[in-house]
Design a protein around this motif. Structure first.
Motif, PDB file in Angstrom:
ATOM      1  N   ALA A  25     -27.429  74.724   6.501  1.00  0.00           N
ATOM      2  CA  ALA A  25     -27.921  73.579   5.722  1.00  0.00           C
ATOM      3  C   ALA A  25     -29.446  73.521   5.758  1.00  0.00           C
ATOM      4  O   ALA A  25     -30.095  73.341   4.722  1.00  0.00           O
ATOM      5  CB  ALA A  25     -27.323  72.279   6.270  1.00  0.00           C
ATOM      6  N   ALA A  26     -30.029  73.709   6.953  1.00  0.00           N
ATOM      7  CA  ALA A  26     -31.495  73.645   7.093  1.00  0.00           C
ATOM      8  C   ALA A  26     -32.154  74.768   6.297  1.00  0.00           C
ATOM      9  O   ALA A  26     -33.143  74.538   5.589  1.00  0.00           O
ATOM     10  CB  ALA A  26     -31.874  73.721   8.572  1.00  0.00           C
ATOM     11  N   ALA A  27     -31.587  75.986   6.386  1.00  0.00           N
ATOM     12  CA  ALA A  27     -32.177  77.132   5.678  1.00  0.00           C
ATOM     13  C   ALA A  27     -32.088  76.934   4.168  1.00  0.00           C
ATOM     14  O   ALA A  27     -33.076  77.135   3.437  1.00  0.00           O
ATOM     15  CB  ALA A  27     -31.468  78.411   6.101  1.00  0.00           C
ATOM     16  N   SER A  28     -30.915  76.525   3.683  1.00  0.00           N
ATOM     17  CA  SER A  28     -30.763  76.366   2.226  1.00  0.00           C
ATOM     18  C   SER A  28     -31.599  75.183   1.718  1.00  0.00           C
ATOM     19  O   SER A  28     -32.115  75.218   0.597  1.00  0.00           O
ATOM     20  CB  SER A  28     -29.293  76.212   1.839  1.00  0.00           C
ATOM     21  N   LEU A  29     -31.775  74.160   2.559  1.00  0.00           N
ATOM     22  CA  LEU A  29     -32.621  73.024   2.161  1.00  0.00           C
ATOM     23  C   LEU A  29     -34.086  73.464   2.038  1.00  0.00           C
ATOM     24  O   LEU A  29     -34.786  73.058   1.099  1.00  0.00           O
ATOM     25  CB  LEU A  29     -32.480  71.892   3.190  1.00  0.00           C
ATOM     26  N   ALA A  30     -34.525  74.316   2.979  1.00  0.00           N
ATOM     27  CA  ALA A  30     -35.904  74.819   2.918  1.00  0.00           C
ATOM     28  C   ALA A  30     -36.113  75.632   1.636  1.00  0.00           C
ATOM     29  O   ALA A  30     -37.104  75.438   0.920  1.00  0.00           O
ATOM     30  CB  ALA A  30     -36.200  75.660   4.161  1.00  0.00           C
ATOM     31  N   VAL A  31     -35.163  76.518   1.326  1.00  0.00           N
ATOM     32  CA  VAL A  31     -35.269  77.337   0.104  1.00  0.00           C
ATOM     33  C   VAL A  31     -35.205  76.434  -1.134  1.00  0.00           C
ATOM     34  O   VAL A  31     -35.990  76.589  -2.081  1.00  0.00           O
ATOM     35  CB  VAL A  31     -34.135  78.403   0.064  1.00  0.00           C
ATOM     36  N   GLY A  32     -34.284  75.471  -1.100  1.00  0.00           N
ATOM     37  CA  GLY A  32     -34.119  74.554  -2.238  1.00  0.00           C
ATOM     38  C   GLY A  32     -35.375  73.744  -2.509  1.00  0.00           C
ATOM     39  O   GLY A  32     -35.798  73.595  -3.662  1.00  0.00           O
ATOM     40  N   LEU A  33     -36.012  73.240  -1.439  1.00  0.00           N
ATOM     41  CA  LEU A  33     -37.242  72.448  -1.611  1.00  0.00           C
ATOM     42  C   LEU A  33     -38.382  73.316  -2.148  1.00  0.00           C
ATOM     43  O   LEU A  33     -39.167  72.869  -2.982  1.00  0.00           O
ATOM     44  CB  LEU A  33     -37.638  71.792  -0.286  1.00  0.00           C
ATOM     45  N   TRP A  34     -38.442  74.558  -1.676  1.00  0.00           N
ATOM     46  CA  TRP A  34     -39.481  75.486  -2.172  1.00  0.00           C
ATOM     47  C   TRP A  34     -39.268  75.745  -3.668  1.00  0.00           C
ATOM     48  O   TRP A  34     -40.220  75.693  -4.458  1.00  0.00           O
ATOM     49  CB  TRP A  34     -39.415  76.779  -1.351  1.00  0.00           C
ATOM     50  N   LEU A  35     -38.022  76.000  -4.056  1.00  0.00           N
ATOM     51  CA  LEU A  35     -37.732  76.239  -5.478  1.00  0.00           C
ATOM     52  C   LEU A  35     -38.017  74.984  -6.312  1.00  0.00           C
ATOM     53  O   LEU A  35     -38.587  75.068  -7.401  1.00  0.00           O
ATOM     54  CB  LEU A  35     -36.260  76.643  -5.659  1.00  0.00           C
ATOM     55  N   ALA A  36     -37.615  73.815  -5.781  1.00  0.00           N
ATOM     56  CA  ALA A  36     -37.718  72.564  -6.548  1.00  0.00           C
ATOM     57  C   ALA A  36     -39.163  72.099  -6.708  1.00  0.00           C
ATOM     58  O   ALA A  36     -39.545  71.625  -7.779  1.00  0.00           O
ATOM     59  CB  ALA A  36     -36.895  71.479  -5.857  1.00  0.00           C
ATOM     60  N   LEU A  37     -39.959  72.234  -5.642  1.00  0.00           N
ATOM     61  CA  LEU A  37     -41.311  71.653  -5.668  1.00  0.00           C
ATOM     62  C   LEU A  37     -42.394  72.653  -6.082  1.00  0.00           C
ATOM     63  O   LEU A  37     -43.469  72.258  -6.519  1.00  0.00           O
ATOM     64  CB  LEU A  37     -41.655  71.059  -4.297  1.00  0.00           C
ATOM     65  N   ILE A  38     -42.120  73.954  -5.924  1.00  0.00           N
ATOM     66  CA  ILE A  38     -43.181  74.947  -6.183  1.00  0.00           C
ATOM     67  C   ILE A  38     -42.803  75.903  -7.314  1.00  0.00           C
ATOM     68  O   ILE A  38     -43.587  76.110  -8.244  1.00  0.00           O
ATOM     69  CB  ILE A  38     -43.499  75.723  -4.881  1.00  0.00           C
TER      70      ILE A  38
END
Lengths: 246, 73
Positions: A25-38
């Protein structure tokens, strides 16, 4: 699955799975936030505000999913009277309530710049607010009734009655003329979103789902421990009543 | 609307999400820890008769008087 219906086996299984689920969950959230915000581009109409969608939409899906898990668990409580079904119902309620709140708050923060208002009494918005009130009512009922089996049966009935709201939330945008836009991902004919925005959305949805499952398993373990503590205290009180040392 | 204003709404939405989900996660962790500790305390074997949990009894800490609410072994 039937083997896991035993609380002791479930505790061992959940204890082994939980760290991996939390890490995923933590890893996919980090990737998801990077994709979503950047990585995701700004929308040609909504500009940067479209990034709120990557938080709002998965939260809305999770709000519905957690209620569906509660409804399935409620059937388990009423039909099979299984203690793990009670535990699952109770653990899912605060998670669903939190995701519904995230959905409403982020939707409101998207609505102000896009619609020019924080809130409208639109069918989708109102039915999601009703969903939040249902979650609050269920949490209140759990807190009110002290005896877990009685509380579980009462909550199960309330949950199943409230389940009628789930299709209303999902199809409100099709049944009524709403300000809220219709479904653009989970629809017949496929998604209408550009892949550059669809992928961040799907990764965030996977991250939220893994987080919700981890929290649900953790909540179930905690509830089983709480019930063991309650049983021990009742037994100790009975021993004291009989005059034996606790 | 300026780009900065758009980003302000985005930041507010992500901050709200972080606060709500963060509170949920912190509550789950603290509640699990509290229940585990309580159960461990209840399952621990009782201390031997005459002994007290914590530091050994010294002359400066006499036996609780009758009717005292202090914990007894």
């Amino acid at each position: 699955m039937i083997r896991l219906a035993n609380p002791t086996r479930f505790m061992a299984f959940a204890g082994a799975v939980l760290p991996w689920l939390a890490a995923a969950a933590a890893a996919s959230l980090a990737v998801g936030l990077w994709l979503a915000l950047i990585v995701a581009p700004p929308d040609y109409q909504q500009g940067e505000t479209v990034r709120i969608m990557f938080l709002h939409v998965p939260a809305a899906w999770l709000a519905l999913m957690m209620y569906s898990i509660m409804a399935l668990s409620a059937i388990g409580t009423l039909v099979w009277r299984h203690p793990l079904a009670d535990v699952s119902q109770k653990a899912a309620a605060p998670i669903g309530a939190a995701f519904t709140l995230v959905c409403l708050v982020t939707g409101s923060l998207w609505g102000k710049p896009m619609w020019g208002t924080w809130w409208v009494w639109d069918a989708r918005l109102t039915s999601v607010l009703v969903l939040l009130l249902m979650y609050c009512g269920i949490l209140a009922l759990w807190a009110t009734l002290e005896e877990p089996n009685r509380a579980a049966r009462a909550v199960a009935i309330l949950t199943l009655v409230g389940f009628v709201n789930i299709p209303i939330v999902k199809f409100s945008v099709d049944w009524w003329n709403t300000l809220h836009q219709p479904a653009s991902v989970l629809r017949v004919g496929g998604p209408t979103i550009d892949p550059s925005m669809l992928w961040p959305l799907l990764v965030m949805a996977v991250a939220f789902t893994l987080l919700a499952l981890a929290l649900h398993l953790s909540g179930m373990r905690t509830e089983i421990l709480r019930r063991r503590i309650r049983t021990r205290r009742i037994l100790a009180a009975e021993r004291l009543d009989r005059g034996a040392p606790a | 609307m300026s780009e900065a204003a758009h980003w302000a709404y985005v930041a507010a939405a992500y901050a709200a999400g972080l606060i709500i989900v963060g509170a949920l996660v912190i509550h789950a962790v603290l509640d699990a820890r509290a229940q585990r500790r309580t159960l461990a305390r209840l399952e621990a074997p009782p201390p031997p008769r005459g002994a007290r949990a914590g530091t050994p009894r010294t002359p400066a800490s006499p036996t609780p008087a009758a009717g005292s609410t202090e914990a007894r072994p």
